[in-house]
Design a protein around this motif. Structure first.
Motif, PDB file in Angstrom:
ATOM      1  N   ALA A 218      25.437  23.924  39.800  1.00  0.00           N
ATOM      2  CA  ALA A 218      25.895  23.864  38.409  1.00  0.00           C
ATOM      3  C   ALA A 218      25.998  25.264  37.806  1.00  0.00           C
ATOM      4  O   ALA A 218      26.964  25.574  37.087  1.00  0.00           O
ATOM      5  CB  ALA A 218      24.947  22.998  37.590  1.00  0.00           C
ATOM      6  N   ARG A 219      25.018  26.099  38.110  1.00  0.00           N
ATOM      7  CA  ARG A 219      25.023  27.465  37.557  1.00  0.00           C
ATOM      8  C   ARG A 219      26.218  28.265  38.079  1.00  0.00           C
ATOM      9  O   ARG A 219      26.900  28.963  37.310  1.00  0.00           O
ATOM     10  CB  ARG A 219      23.704  28.157  37.921  1.00  0.00           C
ATOM     11  CG  ARG A 219      23.633  29.633  37.517  1.00  0.00           C
ATOM     12  CD  ARG A 219      22.260  30.214  37.794  1.00  0.00           C
ATOM     13  NE  ARG A 219      21.852  30.066  39.171  1.00  0.00           N
ATOM     14  CZ  ARG A 219      22.231  30.874  40.170  1.00  0.00           C
ATOM     15  NH1 ARG A 219      23.063  31.884  39.913  1.00  0.00           N
ATOM     16  NH2 ARG A 219      21.777  30.698  41.395  1.00  0.00           N
ATOM     17  N   LEU A 220      26.501  28.154  39.374  1.00  0.00           N
ATOM     18  CA  LEU A 220      27.599  28.924  39.950  1.00  0.00           C
ATOM     19  C   LEU A 220      28.954  28.387  39.494  1.00  0.00           C
ATOM     20  O   LEU A 220      29.885  29.160  39.262  1.00  0.00           O
ATOM     21  CB  LEU A 220      27.508  28.910  41.476  1.00  0.00           C
ATOM     22  CG  LEU A 220      26.308  29.670  42.064  1.00  0.00           C
ATOM     23  CD1 LEU A 220      26.291  29.566  43.578  1.00  0.00           C
ATOM     24  CD2 LEU A 220      26.339  31.130  41.633  1.00  0.00           C
ATOM     25  N   ALA A 221      29.082  27.061  39.376  1.00  0.00           N
ATOM     26  CA  ALA A 221      30.332  26.509  38.862  1.00  0.00           C
ATOM     27  C   ALA A 221      30.597  27.018  37.447  1.00  0.00           C
ATOM     28  O   ALA A 221      31.731  27.418  37.119  1.00  0.00           O
ATOM     29  CB  ALA A 221      30.285  24.985  38.888  1.00  0.00           C
ATOM     30  N   ALA A 222      29.564  27.036  36.620  1.00  0.00           N
ATOM     31  CA  ALA A 222      29.719  27.537  35.248  1.00  0.00           C
ATOM     32  C   ALA A 222      30.048  29.022  35.234  1.00  0.00           C
ATOM     33  O   ALA A 222      30.880  29.475  34.427  1.00  0.00           O
ATOM     34  CB  ALA A 222      28.442  27.254  34.464  1.00  0.00           C
ATOM     35  N   ARG A 223      29.412  29.783  36.123  1.00  0.00           N
ATOM     36  CA  ARG A 223      29.669  31.228  36.180  1.00  0.00           C
ATOM     37  C   ARG A 223      31.148  31.502  36.443  1.00  0.00           C
ATOM     38  O   ARG A 223      31.721  32.454  35.890  1.00  0.00           O
ATOM     39  CB  ARG A 223      28.826  31.884  37.276  1.00  0.00           C
ATOM     40  CG  ARG A 223      29.142  33.369  37.468  1.00  0.00           C
ATOM     41  CD  ARG A 223      28.461  33.928  38.693  1.00  0.00           C
ATOM     42  NE  ARG A 223      27.019  33.990  38.535  1.00  0.00           N
ATOM     43  CZ  ARG A 223      26.187  34.385  39.506  1.00  0.00           C
ATOM     44  NH1 ARG A 223      26.663  34.722  40.703  1.00  0.00           N
ATOM     45  NH2 ARG A 223      24.888  34.421  39.290  1.00  0.00           N
ATOM     46  N   HIS A 224      31.759  30.674  37.261  1.00  0.00           N
ATOM     47  CA  HIS A 224      33.159  30.895  37.618  1.00  0.00           C
ATOM     48  C   HIS A 224      34.122  30.052  36.771  1.00  0.00           C
ATOM     49  O   HIS A 224      35.313  29.974  37.066  1.00  0.00           O
ATOM     50  CB  HIS A 224      33.365  30.605  39.103  1.00  0.00           C
ATOM     51  CG  HIS A 224      32.657  31.591  39.985  1.00  0.00           C
ATOM     52  ND1 HIS A 224      33.165  32.839  40.260  1.00  0.00           N
ATOM     53  CD2 HIS A 224      31.446  31.528  40.611  1.00  0.00           C
ATOM     54  CE1 HIS A 224      32.321  33.500  41.046  1.00  0.00           C
ATOM     55  NE2 HIS A 224      31.269  32.727  41.266  1.00  0.00           N
ATOM     56  N   GLY A 225      33.591  29.410  35.727  1.00  0.00           N
ATOM     57  CA  GLY A 225      34.429  28.685  34.785  1.00  0.00           C
ATOM     58  C   GLY A 225      35.064  27.442  35.340  1.00  0.00           C
ATOM     59  O   GLY A 225      36.154  27.041  34.904  1.00  0.00           O
ATOM     60  N   LEU A 226      34.386  26.773  36.300  1.00  0.00           N
ATOM     61  CA  LEU A 226      34.953  25.602  36.953  1.00  0.00           C
ATOM     62  C   LEU A 226      34.229  24.332  36.542  1.00  0.00           C
ATOM     63  O   LEU A 226      32.995  24.279  36.526  1.00  0.00           O
ATOM     64  CB  LEU A 226      34.856  25.758  38.475  1.00  0.00           C
ATOM     65  CG  LEU A 226      35.732  26.858  39.072  1.00  0.00           C
ATOM     66  CD1 LEU A 226      35.339  27.118  40.510  1.00  0.00           C
ATOM     67  CD2 LEU A 226      37.199  26.472  38.972  1.00  0.00           C
ATOM     68  N   PRO A 227      34.966  23.274  36.218  1.00  0.00           N
ATOM     69  CA  PRO A 227      34.316  21.992  35.930  1.00  0.00           C
ATOM     70  C   PRO A 227      33.541  21.490  37.137  1.00  0.00           C
ATOM     71  O   PRO A 227      33.986  21.626  38.287  1.00  0.00           O
ATOM     72  CB  PRO A 227      35.495  21.059  35.616  1.00  0.00           C
ATOM     73  CG  PRO A 227      36.621  21.963  35.234  1.00  0.00           C
ATOM     74  CD  PRO A 227      36.429  23.203  36.044  1.00  0.00           C
ATOM     75  N   LEU A 228      32.387  20.897  36.871  1.00  0.00           N
ATOM     76  CA  LEU A 228      31.565  20.306  37.921  1.00  0.00           C
ATOM     77  C   LEU A 228      31.671  18.792  37.849  1.00  0.00           C
ATOM     78  O   LEU A 228      31.414  18.195  36.804  1.00  0.00           O
ATOM     79  CB  LEU A 228      30.102  20.726  37.768  1.00  0.00           C
ATOM     80  CG  LEU A 228      29.120  20.100  38.769  1.00  0.00           C
ATOM     81  CD1 LEU A 228      29.444  20.510  40.201  1.00  0.00           C
ATOM     82  CD2 LEU A 228      27.682  20.465  38.405  1.00  0.00           C
ATOM     83  N   ILE A 229      32.053  18.176  38.960  1.00  0.00           N
ATOM     84  CA  ILE A 229      32.112  16.719  39.073  1.00  0.00           C
ATOM     85  C   ILE A 229      30.879  16.249  39.828  1.00  0.00           C
ATOM     86  O   ILE A 229      30.631  16.675  40.957  1.00  0.00           O
ATOM     87  CB  ILE A 229      33.376  16.264  39.832  1.00  0.00           C
ATOM     88  CG1 ILE A 229      34.645  16.754  39.135  1.00  0.00           C
ATOM     89  CG2 ILE A 229      33.385  14.743  39.987  1.00  0.00           C
ATOM     90  CD1 ILE A 229      35.907  16.567  39.962  1.00  0.00           C
ATOM     91  N   ALA A 230      30.093  15.384  39.217  1.00  0.00           N
ATOM     92  CA  ALA A 230      28.917  14.791  39.868  1.00  0.00           C
ATOM     93  C   ALA A 230      29.263  13.370  40.276  1.00  0.00           C
ATOM     94  O   ALA A 230      29.558  12.524  39.425  1.00  0.00           O
ATOM     95  CB  ALA A 230      27.715  14.805  38.935  1.00  0.00           C
ATOM     96  N   ASP A 231      29.237  13.115  41.569  1.00  0.00           N
ATOM     97  CA  ASP A 231      29.510  11.784  42.100  1.00  0.00           C
ATOM     98  C   ASP A 231      28.183  11.037  42.204  1.00  0.00           C
ATOM     99  O   ASP A 231      27.452  11.169  43.177  1.00  0.00           O
ATOM    100  CB  ASP A 231      30.184  11.922  43.466  1.00  0.00           C
ATOM    101  CG  ASP A 231      30.442  10.578  44.139  1.00  0.00           C
ATOM    102  OD1 ASP A 231      29.967   9.552  43.623  1.00  0.00           O
ATOM    103  OD2 ASP A 231      31.100  10.570  45.198  1.00  0.00           O
TER     104      ASP A 231
END
Length: 412
Positions: A218-231
């Motif tokens: 989650a931290r790295l996705a946010a750092r790169h400005g990418l939405p995180l999908i949790a399945d």
């Protein structure tokens, strides 16, 4: 028995005839030949309250009498309105925009479509790929298959047909974390989102990772400005010991997928839930900015009634403490298999217990031995697992554990 049915995950040419189920109750399946089996996997993890729960059955019966179905385009109804509001209240953060569909795979398809259109609606082209994780499984439809493990998963033969995605190892070590960070930086301009199964990669082999790994993603996705999908199709609704697995890492994904246990195993329903920032990209004066998706049976009133009744039971009965108690019993009962001949690993998380073999076992022989002990358990790949109903009685759970332990020891 009819020969016209094409069965799931089955080579029909040489498959043994399936067992005919005629009734279910609690955690038992009754067969046409009179046998009664203790269900150790809750019908692919769906029947969290056990089968035929009277509260759910009554809710569905009432809804059937009033309105079994109505199209959701241009119409709405109280069961869907209530269910969406309740899910929004239960989920963390501002996950409060609920899109209903009719299966877990479709929920993932909708999530992938949301993520891609999120960028298009903001005027940013070229973001068409998704970063997913090795060992993952997200469903059997084309988009969902494309984010499943490309090498070890059951869909590897379809590589030439599927969208090309980016795959990384879960960041369980410093080197893997660095590699994930680098991949996100390298492919950032072509990525629409990151997708992950929180805490447990289910059909990939019940592969478990600690909450810290999920928090890192989650931290790295946010750092790169990418939405995180949790399945959370597998992990949602108590299976890991909390209502949702994401809670254990203290994260709020941008999009979250739910299905399986959503209706308590009564009928098919799924939900793709988005945060406000995702939804706002679709809120526009431009008709083309709308999410152009609409399964015919989305928000089916019967299914929504069942889901609302299932949520009632989570509110009124101690499901989460039951899940944790099951986990403790699984951990104690399966502990003797650690280090046993032919056993590579034993894993337990919440109401999930898994024994991994050191090599590929004879699955047909394992199934027969389990059936002979009066239990319904479906090993696959190199694992034998238990995901029972959260309401399972201690005696039935002990019977399942004993059957697994004895069967594994016979397999040496």
């Amino acid at each position: 028995m009819t020969t016209h049915l094409w069965r799931p995950y089955t080579q029909m040419k040489h498959a043994a005839p399936p067992l005919e189920a005629v009734a279910t109750k609690g955690t038992r399946i009754r067969l046409a030949d009179g046998r009664e089996l203790v269900d150790g996997i809750a019908s692919w993890w769906t029947a969290v309250h056990g089968y035929n729960h009277p509260h759910i059955a009554e809710a569905v019966s009432r809804q059937l009498a009033a309105m079994p179905h109505v199209m959701f385009g241009g119409l709405t109804h109280a069961p869907a309105e209530r269910l969406a509001a309740r899910l929004a209240a239960l989920l963390p953060g501002d996950l409060n925009h609920v899109f209903f569909s009719d299966s877990g795979s479709v929920a993932v398809e909708v999530a992938l479509k949301m993520a891609a259109q999120y960028w298009l609606n903001r005027g940013i082209a070229g973001r068409t790929r998704v970063l997913a994780f090795r060992g993952g499984y997200h469903g059997d439809t084309m988009g969902a298959m494309s984010v499943c493990d490309p090498d070890e998963g059951m869909h590897r033969r379809f590589g030439a047909y599927l969208p090309e995605q980016i795959f990384c190892d879960l960041p369980c070590t410093a080197d893997q974390t660095e590699a994930l960070d680098a991949a996100l930086a390298r492919h950032r301009d072509t990525l629409a989102a990151v997708i992950v199964e929180p805490l447990v990669q289910g059909a990939g082999g019940m592969l478990m990772h600690p909450p810290e790994v999920l928090a890192t993603i989650a931290r790295l996705a946010a750092r790169h400005g990418l939405p995180l999908i949790a399945d959370e199709i597998f992990t949602g609704f108590g299976r890991t010991g909390t209502l949702f697995a994401c809670e254990q890492a203290g994260i709020v994904p941008d999009i979250l997928c739910l299905s399986k246990a959503l209706t308590g195993g009564t009928m098919t329903l799924a939900a793709t839930v988005a945060r406000s920032g995702i939804f706002e990209a679709f809120w526009s004066d431009d008709p083309a900015a709308a999410l152009m998706h609409g399964p015919t049976f989305m928000a089916n009133p019967l299914a929504c009634a069942a889901a609302n009744a299932s949520l009632d039971l989570f509110e009124q009965e101690p499901r989460l403490s039951q899940a944790r108690a099951i986990g403790a019993r699984l951990a104690a009962g399966l502990a003797d298999l650690r280090g046993a001949p032919g056993v590579a690993d034993v894993r337990v998380l919440g109401a999930i217990g898994c024994v991994q073999f050191a090599g590929a076992p004879d699955l047909a022989a394992l199934k027969e031995r389990l059936l002979a002990r009066g239990v319904w358990v479906r090993p696959f790949g190199d694992i034998l697992y238990l995901t029972p109903a959260l309401t399972i009685a201690e005696a039935d759970l002990d019977r399942l554990i004993a059957a697994v332990v004895e069967t594994v020891r016979e397999n040496r």
